[in-house]
Write a protein that holds these residues in place. Structure first.
Motif, PDB file in Angstrom:
ATOM      1  N   ASP A 227       0.836  -1.206   0.000  1.00  0.00           N
ATOM      2  CA  ASP A 227       0.000   0.000   0.000  1.00  0.00           C
ATOM      3  C   ASP A 227       0.866   1.249   0.000  1.00  0.00           C
ATOM      4  OD1 ASP A 227      -2.244  -1.560  -0.001  1.00  0.00           O
ATOM      5  OD2 ASP A 227      -2.620  -1.371   2.163  1.00  0.00           O
ATOM      6  N   ALA A 228       1.934   1.251   0.805  1.00  0.00           N
ATOM      7  CA  ALA A 228       2.813   2.423   0.873  1.00  0.00           C
ATOM      8  C   ALA A 228       3.536   2.643  -0.450  1.00  0.00           C
ATOM      9  CB  ALA A 228       3.822   2.258   2.014  1.00  0.00           C
ATOM     10  N   GLN A 229       4.003   1.579  -1.080  1.00  0.00           N
ATOM     11  CA  GLN A 229       4.686   1.703  -2.371  1.00  0.00           C
ATOM     12  C   GLN A 229       3.730   2.206  -3.453  1.00  0.00           C
ATOM     13  OE1 GLN A 229       6.057  -2.372  -2.559  1.00  0.00           O
ATOM     14  NE2 GLN A 229       8.181  -1.781  -2.156  1.00  0.00           N
ATOM     15  N   ARG A 230       2.511   1.661  -3.441  1.00  0.00           N
ATOM     16  CA  ARG A 230       1.538   2.057  -4.467  1.00  0.00           C
ATOM     17  C   ARG A 230       1.162   3.531  -4.297  1.00  0.00           C
ATOM     18  NH1 ARG A 230      -2.166  -1.237  -3.240  1.00  0.00           N
ATOM     19  NH2 ARG A 230      -1.291  -3.001  -4.393  1.00  0.00           N
ATOM     20  N   LEU A 231       0.995   3.974  -3.066  1.00  0.00           N
ATOM     21  CA  LEU A 231       0.644   5.362  -2.819  1.00  0.00           C
ATOM     22  C   LEU A 231       1.783   6.289  -3.261  1.00  0.00           C
ATOM     23  CD1 LEU A 231      -1.369   7.383  -1.699  1.00  0.00           C
ATOM     24  CD2 LEU A 231      -0.442   6.972   0.588  1.00  0.00           C
ATOM     25  N   GLN A 232       3.014   5.862  -3.026  1.00  0.00           N
ATOM     26  CA  GLN A 232       4.166   6.655  -3.446  1.00  0.00           C
ATOM     27  C   GLN A 232       4.238   6.734  -4.972  1.00  0.00           C
ATOM     28  OE1 GLN A 232       7.470   6.948  -0.681  1.00  0.00           O
ATOM     29  NE2 GLN A 232       8.621   5.784  -2.189  1.00  0.00           N
ATOM     30  N   LEU A 233       3.941   5.624  -5.639  1.00  0.00           N
ATOM     31  CA  LEU A 233       3.936   5.595  -7.098  1.00  0.00           C
ATOM     32  C   LEU A 233       2.867   6.527  -7.652  1.00  0.00           C
ATOM     33  CD1 LEU A 233       4.783   4.254  -9.842  1.00  0.00           C
ATOM     34  CD2 LEU A 233       2.992   2.562  -9.387  1.00  0.00           C
ATOM     35  N   LEU A 234       1.657   6.462  -7.104  1.00  0.00           N
ATOM     36  CA  LEU A 234       0.570   7.311  -7.571  1.00  0.00           C
ATOM     37  C   LEU A 234       0.893   8.787  -7.362  1.00  0.00           C
ATOM     38  CD1 LEU A 234      -2.528   5.278  -6.303  1.00  0.00           C
ATOM     39  CD2 LEU A 234      -1.721   5.507  -8.663  1.00  0.00           C
ATOM     40  N   THR A 235       1.529   9.093  -6.234  1.00  0.00           N
ATOM     41  CA  THR A 235       1.922  10.474  -5.965  1.00  0.00           C
ATOM     42  C   THR A 235       2.939  10.951  -6.991  1.00  0.00           C
ATOM     43  OG1 THR A 235       1.510  10.159  -3.596  1.00  0.00           O
ATOM     44  CG2 THR A 235       2.868  12.034  -4.230  1.00  0.00           C
ATOM     45  N   ALA A 236       3.920  10.098  -7.306  1.00  0.00           N
ATOM     46  CA  ALA A 236       4.939  10.468  -8.295  1.00  0.00           C
ATOM     47  C   ALA A 236       4.331  10.657  -9.678  1.00  0.00           C
ATOM     48  CB  ALA A 236       6.020   9.392  -8.351  1.00  0.00           C
ATOM     49  N   LEU A 237       3.278   9.917  -9.984  1.00  0.00           N
ATOM     50  CA  LEU A 237       2.606  10.058 -11.279  1.00  0.00           C
ATOM     51  C   LEU A 237       1.717  11.285 -11.338  1.00  0.00           C
ATOM     52  CD1 LEU A 237       1.618   6.355 -12.038  1.00  0.00           C
ATOM     53  CD2 LEU A 237       3.163   7.790 -13.388  1.00  0.00           C
ATOM     54  N   GLY A 238       1.540  11.953 -10.205  1.00  0.00           N
ATOM     55  CA  GLY A 238       0.716  13.152 -10.177  1.00  0.00           C
ATOM     56  C   GLY A 238      -0.753  12.886  -9.959  1.00  0.00           C
ATOM     57  N   GLN A 239      -1.093  11.710  -9.440  1.00  0.00           N
ATOM     58  CA  GLN A 239      -2.493  11.386  -9.172  1.00  0.00           C
ATOM     59  C   GLN A 239      -2.952  12.063  -7.880  1.00  0.00           C
ATOM     60  OE1 GLN A 239      -4.426   9.484 -11.452  1.00  0.00           O
ATOM     61  NE2 GLN A 239      -2.556  10.103 -12.525  1.00  0.00           N
ATOM     62  N   PRO A 240      -4.169  12.588  -7.843  1.00  0.00           N
ATOM     63  CA  PRO A 240      -4.653  13.257  -6.629  1.00  0.00           C
ATOM     64  C   PRO A 240      -4.818  12.272  -5.482  1.00  0.00           C
ATOM     65  CG  PRO A 240      -6.424  13.019  -8.230  1.00  0.00           C
ATOM     66  CD  PRO A 240      -5.175  12.608  -8.930  1.00  0.00           C
ATOM     67  N   LEU A 241      -4.558  12.739  -4.283  1.00  0.00           N
ATOM     68  CA  LEU A 241      -4.715  11.911  -3.099  1.00  0.00           C
ATOM     69  C   LEU A 241      -6.172  11.886  -2.655  1.00  0.00           C
ATOM     70  CD1 LEU A 241      -1.667  13.120  -0.956  1.00  0.00           C
ATOM     71  CD2 LEU A 241      -1.827  11.027  -2.290  1.00  0.00           C
ATOM     72  N   ASP A 242      -6.568  10.779  -2.063  1.00  0.00           N
ATOM     73  CA  ASP A 242      -7.898  10.677  -1.455  1.00  0.00           C
ATOM     74  C   ASP A 242      -7.784  11.291  -0.054  1.00  0.00           C
ATOM     75  OD1 ASP A 242     -10.362  10.057  -0.466  1.00  0.00           O
ATOM     76  OD2 ASP A 242     -10.271   7.918  -0.917  1.00  0.00           O
ATOM     77  N   THR A 243      -7.848  12.610  -0.005  1.00  0.00           N
ATOM     78  CA  THR A 243      -7.608  13.314   1.260  1.00  0.00           C
ATOM     79  C   THR A 243      -8.662  12.970   2.307  1.00  0.00           C
ATOM     80  OG1 THR A 243      -8.796  15.244   0.372  1.00  0.00           O
ATOM     81  CG2 THR A 243      -6.402  15.225   0.136  1.00  0.00           C
ATOM     82  N   ALA A 244      -9.882  12.720   1.868  1.00  0.00           N
ATOM     83  CA  ALA A 244     -10.939  12.388   2.830  1.00  0.00           C
ATOM     84  C   ALA A 244     -10.603  11.096   3.567  1.00  0.00           C
ATOM     85  CB  ALA A 244     -12.279  12.267   2.119  1.00  0.00           C
ATOM     86  N   ALA A 245     -10.122  10.095   2.833  1.00  0.00           N
ATOM     87  CA  ALA A 245      -9.784   8.822   3.468  1.00  0.00           C
ATOM     88  C   ALA A 245      -8.541   8.952   4.343  1.00  0.00           C
ATOM     89  CB  ALA A 245      -9.561   7.751   2.406  1.00  0.00           C
ATOM     90  N   LEU A 246      -7.565   9.741   3.885  1.00  0.00           N
ATOM     91  CA  LEU A 246      -6.308   9.862   4.623  1.00  0.00           C
ATOM     92  C   LEU A 246      -6.442  10.697   5.887  1.00  0.00           C
ATOM     93  CD1 LEU A 246      -3.846  10.330   1.623  1.00  0.00           C
ATOM     94  CD2 LEU A 246      -4.062   8.320   3.081  1.00  0.00           C
TER      95      LEU A 246
END
Length: 430
Positions: A227-246
């Motif tokens: 999960d941590a690796q995937r979130l880091q990858l998505l962030t590097a790709l410029g994908q928006p974060l699910d701020t509500a969940a986080l």
């Protein structure tokens, strides 16, 4: 709005743009200069027959600019020079009406800002529609990154020296395709690639292209990531974060100090980084905000002040980015006068290396160095062991005046090449 040469030059996308802007400060280069409360515009005579038409929108805190020059940098050297001339009140200024091209640009920005300000009615979530959108987005990203991977393989197969003969249009075209594929982070890395061509060995370009290749391979194997690796990858790709969940669930209020704030352009977006440090253990995090030009941000957190905040670290392998939890209006106080945290230049290198090992797409870390002595020409900070880093974003003579010429502590951003000074922390303890 108070504009100083230091604050204007901090807007420069790189050091070469700042130096180039300074060379344009001769009023003789500017046959036309006009200023109003909302707009600066002028004509700058370049090497061509027709002068460049440049304008700067002053209606928001994040200056937006438009120029007829072919530069791909924002702001370009002409926009920076125009702001510098206005701040120094050099040249013959009038209050002439803006040309049609600039007026249409201003009107368009105003219309977009008004549209963005209109609140949108909440619609009930449709899980099926959401799943369909996400599937379509993933398909776009997959196609875009597969094409990028093939392009990178061709680039390496032909030899990196051949990349020097490639026009900027080729890099821009590849970046544009990635933007269409909703991989803006990869697009930004592609646009940064020509800046690595100055290294004659080719090592810098190969290292940079390695980041892009790793993005492609990481996406292709995303299902096997944690999960941590995937979130880091998505962030590097410029994908928006699910701020509500986080930020869901009950947080904890702790005292944080605002260490520094920096804003810059990322293509057609403006980003603002606010660096926070936790009082209990000195841990540093960055609050990142993005907005279109003219869209604006929420009010800045007060620099060098502390308050009780609900801060949540985004759970990546290298947790540095933070989000604010429950909307609590803190009572801000001047930062407590505590002893600066001593850290040598080698400790800065080590901290960056540890972070880079966890996040290969890392752009910068926030760090306090000191005690260091500032050297003015070229701007450098040197520690007691003789190790030094290049300084950027602050007038070295101002730092010397603030410290009385004594060793000092500085907080800033380190990207592995230059230390962007964001705050003078104080003099070193005697």
């Amino acid at each position: 709005m108070n504009r100083t040469s230091e604050s204007i030059l901090s807007l420069a996308p790189d050091a070469s743009s700042a130096q180039a802007a300074k060379k344009l400060l001769s009023p003789g280069r500017w046959p036309t200069l006009s200023a109003s409360e909302s707009l600066l515009w002028g004509e700058c005579q370049g090497s061509g027959q027709q002068p460049y038409l440049v304008g700067v929108d002053l209606r928001t805190a994040e200056y937006a600019s438009k120029c007829s020059c072919p530069s791909r940098k924002f702001p370009c050297k002409h926009a920076l020079a125009l702001l510098l001339l206005d701040a120094a009140q050099q040249g013959s200024w009038t209050q002439a009406a803006a040309p049609d091209t600039l007026q249409k640009w201003l009107d368009g920005r105003q219309a977009r800002a008004e549209t963005a300000a209109v609140p949108k009615a909440d619609k009930p979530a449709d899980p099926a529609a959401k799943a369909k959108r996400e599937a379509a987005r993933e398909t776009k990203i997959t196609r875009g990154l597969e094409e990028l991977h093939l392009w990178l393989q061709d680039l390496v197969r032909e030899g990196l020296q051949a990349a020097r003969s490639s026009s900027y249009r080729e890099w821009d075209a590849q970046a544009a395709r990635l933007v269409d594929a909703q991989a803006s982070g990869a697009a930004r890395l592609v646009r940064q690639s020509p800046g690595e061509l100055t290294d004659e060995t080719g090592e810098a370009l190969l290292r940079h292209l390695g980041k892009l290749s790793l993005l492609c391979e990481g996406w292709a194997n995303r299902e096997a990531l944690s999960d941590a690796q995937r979130l880091q990858l998505l962030t590097a790709l410029g994908q928006p974060l699910d701020t509500a969940a986080l930020t869901a669930g009950e947080g904890r209020l702790e005292r944080w100090t605002v260490m520094g704030i920096h804003g810059e352009h990322y293509g057609k977006l403006i980003t603002r980084r606010t660096w926070l440090r936790r009082a209990s253990d000195g841990r540093v995090g960055t609050l990142q905000e993005f907005a279109p030009p003219g869209g604006g941000f929420a009010p800045e957190l007060p620099f060098s002040s502390s308050g009780l905040l609900d801060v949540r670290f985004v759970p990546t392998l290298h947790p540095q980015r933070v989000l604010l939890g429950a909307a609590v209006a803190p009572i801000w106080e001047p930062a407590a006068s505590t002893a600066p945290l001593p850290a040598s230049i080698p400790e800065l290198y080590a901290a960056y290396a540890r972070a880079l090992a966890l996040d290969p797409w890392l752009e910068q870390i926030g760090f306090e160095i000191g005690p260091v002595t500032v050297l003015a020409d070229p701007p450098e900070a040197q520690d007691a062991g003789g190790f030094a880093v290049s300084l950027w974003g602050s007038d070295p003579y101002l730092l010397l005046a603030q410290s009385g010429g004594q060793p000092m502590h500085l907080f800033g951003e380190w990207d592995g090449k230059v230390f962007r000074t964001l705050a003078f922390i104080g003099r070193a303890a005697p």
